[in-house]
Design a protein around this motif. Sequence first.
Motif, PDB file in Angstrom:
ATOM      1  N   UNK A   1       0.871  -1.169   0.000  1.00  0.00           N
ATOM      2  CA  UNK A   1       0.000   0.000   0.000  1.00  0.00           C
ATOM      3  C   UNK A   1       0.908   1.219   0.000  1.00  0.00           C
ATOM      4  N   UNK A   2       1.055   1.829  -1.158  1.00  0.00           N
ATOM      5  CA  UNK A   2       1.993   2.945  -1.324  1.00  0.00           C
ATOM      6  C   UNK A   2       1.335   4.279  -0.997  1.00  0.00           C
ATOM      7  N   UNK A   3       0.546   4.316   0.057  1.00  0.00           N
ATOM      8  CA  UNK A   3      -0.179   5.522   0.443  1.00  0.00           C
ATOM      9  C   UNK A   3       0.747   6.699   0.682  1.00  0.00           C
ATOM     10  N   UNK A   4       1.831   6.485   1.370  1.00  0.00           N
ATOM     11  CA  UNK A   4       2.752   7.595   1.665  1.00  0.00           C
ATOM     12  C   UNK A   4       3.273   8.209   0.374  1.00  0.00           C
ATOM     13  N   UNK A   5       3.576   7.402  -0.614  1.00  0.00           N
ATOM     14  CA  UNK A   5       4.086   7.922  -1.889  1.00  0.00           C
ATOM     15  C   UNK A   5       3.006   8.712  -2.612  1.00  0.00           C
ATOM     16  N   UNK A   6       1.764   8.222  -2.615  1.00  0.00           N
ATOM     17  CA  UNK A   6       0.674   8.956  -3.271  1.00  0.00           C
ATOM     18  C   UNK A   6       0.474  10.305  -2.590  1.00  0.00           C
ATOM     19  N   UNK A   7       0.521  10.334  -1.267  1.00  0.00           N
ATOM     20  CA  UNK A   7       0.378  11.597  -0.551  1.00  0.00           C
ATOM     21  C   UNK A   7       1.529  12.540  -0.865  1.00  0.00           C
ATOM     22  N   UNK A   8       2.733  12.009  -0.955  1.00  0.00           N
ATOM     23  CA  UNK A   8       3.906  12.818  -1.294  1.00  0.00           C
ATOM     24  C   UNK A   8       3.728  13.444  -2.677  1.00  0.00           C
ATOM     25  N   UNK A   9       3.331  12.632  -3.653  1.00  0.00           N
ATOM     26  CA  UNK A   9       3.143  13.152  -5.017  1.00  0.00           C
ATOM     27  C   UNK A   9       2.033  14.191  -5.075  1.00  0.00           C
ATOM     28  N   UNK A  10       0.948  13.948  -4.359  1.00  0.00           N
ATOM     29  CA  UNK A  10      -0.163  14.895  -4.360  1.00  0.00           C
ATOM     30  C   UNK A  10       0.284  16.231  -3.756  1.00  0.00           C
ATOM     31  N   UNK A  11       1.083  16.207  -2.707  1.00  0.00           N
ATOM     32  CA  UNK A  11       1.516  17.431  -2.049  1.00  0.00           C
ATOM     33  C   UNK A  11       2.590  18.187  -2.825  1.00  0.00           C
TER      34      UNK A  11
END
Length: 87
Positions: free
Chosen positions: A75-85
Motif C-alpha cells: 500500500x503505497x499511500x505515503x508515496x501517493x500523498x507525497x506526489x499529491x503534495x
Amino acid sequence: MKIITKIALVATAITMPFMSSADVVSSSEQGFQIKIEQPYEGTADSGYQRFVNDINQWWLDDHTWFGDAEKLSIDATAWRLFLRNRR
C-alpha cells in the motif's frame, strides 16, 4: 511502525538476492539501519513502480507465511500523498 522503517525493511528485502555486503549506518535498542547500494539502469519512477507492483519478481515465495509471493501487495499511500503534495 513508522513508514520509513517499513520502507527500509522492504528495500532490504528487495536487494537481498543481489546483496554481497551492507554497511551498518546506525544501531540502537530499537533497531538498526543499514545502507545497501545496488545499480539500476532504469528511471527512478520505473524502479519505484516495479518495486511496488511486481513484488513477486523480487520477493521469494518461501519468505512468505503462505508460500506465494503473488499474494503480496504494498500500500503505497505515503508515496501517493507525497506526489499529491508536490503539485
